[in-house]
Design a protein around this motif. Structure first.
Motif, PDB file in Angstrom:
ATOM      1  N   UNK A   1       0.872  -1.227   0.041  1.00  0.00           N
ATOM      2  CA  UNK A   1      -0.153  -0.115   0.120  1.00  0.00           C
ATOM      3  C   UNK A   1       0.891   1.440  -0.100  1.00  0.00           C
ATOM      4  N   UNK A   2       0.342   2.127  -0.739  1.00  0.00           N
ATOM      5  CA  UNK A   2       1.076   3.626  -0.506  1.00  0.00           C
ATOM      6  C   UNK A   2       0.000   4.643   0.009  1.00  0.00           C
ATOM      7  N   UNK A   3       0.653   5.849   0.376  1.00  0.00           N
ATOM      8  CA  UNK A   3      -0.088   6.867   0.910  1.00  0.00           C
ATOM      9  C   UNK A   3      -1.347   7.008   0.258  1.00  0.00           C
ATOM     10  N   UNK A   4      -1.353   6.993  -1.062  1.00  0.00           N
ATOM     11  CA  UNK A   4      -2.478   7.440  -2.084  1.00  0.00           C
ATOM     12  C   UNK A   4      -3.732   6.351  -2.010  1.00  0.00           C
ATOM     13  N   UNK A   5      -3.307   5.010  -1.351  1.00  0.00           N
ATOM     14  CA  UNK A   5      -4.388   3.963  -1.207  1.00  0.00           C
ATOM     15  C   UNK A   5      -5.200   4.167   0.019  1.00  0.00           C
ATOM     16  N   UNK A   6      -5.869   5.279  -0.132  1.00  0.00           N
ATOM     17  CA  UNK A   6      -6.677   5.883   1.285  1.00  0.00           C
ATOM     18  C   UNK A   6      -7.730   4.628   1.744  1.00  0.00           C
ATOM     19  N   UNK A   7      -8.470   4.129   0.580  1.00  0.00           N
ATOM     20  CA  UNK A   7      -9.448   3.299   0.988  1.00  0.00           C
ATOM     21  C   UNK A   7      -8.857   2.031   1.472  1.00  0.00           C
ATOM     22  N   UNK A   9      -6.029   1.596   2.929  1.00  0.00           N
ATOM     23  CA  UNK A   9      -5.377   1.810   4.276  1.00  0.00           C
ATOM     24  C   UNK A   9      -6.687   2.074   5.492  1.00  0.00           C
ATOM     25  N   UNK A  10      -7.942   2.705   5.133  1.00  0.00           N
ATOM     26  CA  UNK A  10      -8.998   2.729   5.955  1.00  0.00           C
ATOM     27  C   UNK A  10      -9.304   1.350   6.265  1.00  0.00           C
ATOM     28  N   UNK A  11      -9.403   0.345   5.344  1.00  0.00           N
ATOM     29  CA  UNK A  11     -10.146  -1.039   5.707  1.00  0.00           C
ATOM     30  C   UNK A  11      -9.164  -1.566   6.494  1.00  0.00           C
ATOM     31  N   UNK A  12      -7.912  -1.310   6.467  1.00  0.00           N
ATOM     32  CA  UNK A  12      -6.720  -2.103   7.254  1.00  0.00           C
ATOM     33  C   UNK A  12      -6.832  -1.443   8.530  1.00  0.00           C
ATOM     34  N   UNK A  13      -7.180  -0.163   8.627  1.00  0.00           N
ATOM     35  CA  UNK A  13      -7.287   0.397  10.027  1.00  0.00           C
ATOM     36  C   UNK A  13      -8.291  -0.033  10.674  1.00  0.00           C
ATOM     37  N   UNK A  51      -3.000  14.391   3.088  1.00  0.00           N
ATOM     38  CA  UNK A  51      -3.406  12.720   2.815  1.00  0.00           C
ATOM     39  C   UNK A  51      -3.710  11.922   3.945  1.00  0.00           C
ATOM     40  N   UNK A  52      -3.330  12.627   5.355  1.00  0.00           N
ATOM     41  CA  UNK A  52      -3.666  11.804   6.375  1.00  0.00           C
ATOM     42  C   UNK A  52      -5.186  12.305   6.664  1.00  0.00           C
ATOM     43  N   UNK A  53      -5.690  13.239   6.348  1.00  0.00           N
ATOM     44  CA  UNK A  53      -6.957  13.583   6.534  1.00  0.00           C
ATOM     45  C   UNK A  53      -7.964  12.935   5.515  1.00  0.00           C
ATOM     46  N   UNK A  54      -7.464  12.839   4.313  1.00  0.00           N
ATOM     47  CA  UNK A  54      -8.233  11.967   3.395  1.00  0.00           C
ATOM     48  C   UNK A  54      -8.278  10.338   3.972  1.00  0.00           C
ATOM     49  N   UNK A  55      -7.155   9.954   4.640  1.00  0.00           N
ATOM     50  CA  UNK A  55      -7.253   8.692   5.288  1.00  0.00           C
ATOM     51  C   UNK A  55      -8.093   8.413   6.342  1.00  0.00           C
ATOM     52  N   UNK A  56      -8.182   9.630   7.123  1.00  0.00           N
ATOM     53  CA  UNK A  56      -9.027   9.523   8.351  1.00  0.00           C
ATOM     54  C   UNK A  56     -10.557   9.742   7.845  1.00  0.00           C
ATOM     55  N   UNK A  58     -11.838   8.477   5.144  1.00  0.00           N
ATOM     56  CA  UNK A  58     -12.090   6.889   4.589  1.00  0.00           C
ATOM     57  C   UNK A  58     -12.299   6.073   5.668  1.00  0.00           C
ATOM     58  N   UNK A  59     -11.388   6.136   6.800  1.00  0.00           N
ATOM     59  CA  UNK A  59     -11.680   5.232   7.893  1.00  0.00           C
ATOM     60  C   UNK A  59     -12.885   5.498   8.565  1.00  0.00           C
ATOM     61  N   UNK A  60     -13.347   6.748   8.718  1.00  0.00           N
ATOM     62  CA  UNK A  60     -14.910   7.178   9.391  1.00  0.00           C
ATOM     63  C   UNK A  60     -15.890   6.396   8.564  1.00  0.00           C
ATOM     64  N   UNK A  61     -15.703   6.502   7.126  1.00  0.00           N
ATOM     65  CA  UNK A  61     -16.851   6.259   6.273  1.00  0.00           C
ATOM     66  C   UNK A  61     -16.738   4.600   6.344  1.00  0.00           C
ATOM     67  N   UNK A  62     -15.590   4.136   6.614  1.00  0.00           N
ATOM     68  CA  UNK A  62     -15.618   2.440   6.461  1.00  0.00           C
ATOM     69  C   UNK A  62     -15.994   1.998   7.928  1.00  0.00           C
ATOM     70  N   UNK A  63     -15.706   2.756   8.862  1.00  0.00           N
ATOM     71  CA  UNK A  63     -16.054   2.398  10.303  1.00  0.00           C
ATOM     72  C   UNK A  63     -17.573   2.215  10.412  1.00  0.00           C
ATOM     73  N   UNK A  64     -18.269   3.123   9.714  1.00  0.00           N
ATOM     74  CA  UNK A  64     -19.911   3.130   9.837  1.00  0.00           C
ATOM     75  C   UNK A  64     -20.688   2.102   9.333  1.00  0.00           C
TER      76      UNK A  64
END
Length: 64
Positions: A1-7, A9-13, A51-56, A58-64
């Motif tokens: 994964x790279x920094x641009x793989x936000x979704x 990364x979010x799924x992994x988090x 990028x950290x904001x984008x990951x966060x 995506x994580x919020x969306x994924x967690x819902x």
């Protein structure tokens, strides 16, 4: 994964930190957690607030 793989990364988090509310995570902690993810393979210095904001978000969306 790279920094641009936000979704990805979010799924992994979500899997790695299932009991964490992503709204409460500071960017410094988020950065450390992303770098520690299995499969993450990017230059740690390439992260930034945007990028950290984008990951966060995506994580919020994924967690819902």
């Amino acid at each position: 994964m790279k920094w641009v793989d936000t979704y990805d990364i979010a799924a992994a988090l979500v899997d790695t930190h299932p009991d964490v509310d992503p709204n409460t995570v500071r960017f410094t902690q988020l950065r450390e957690w992303v770098i520690a993810l299995p499969g993450f393979d990017d230059d740690p210095s390439r992260s930034g607030e945007k990028i950290l904001e984008a990951i966060q978000m995506a994580w919020i969306e994924e967690a819902d």
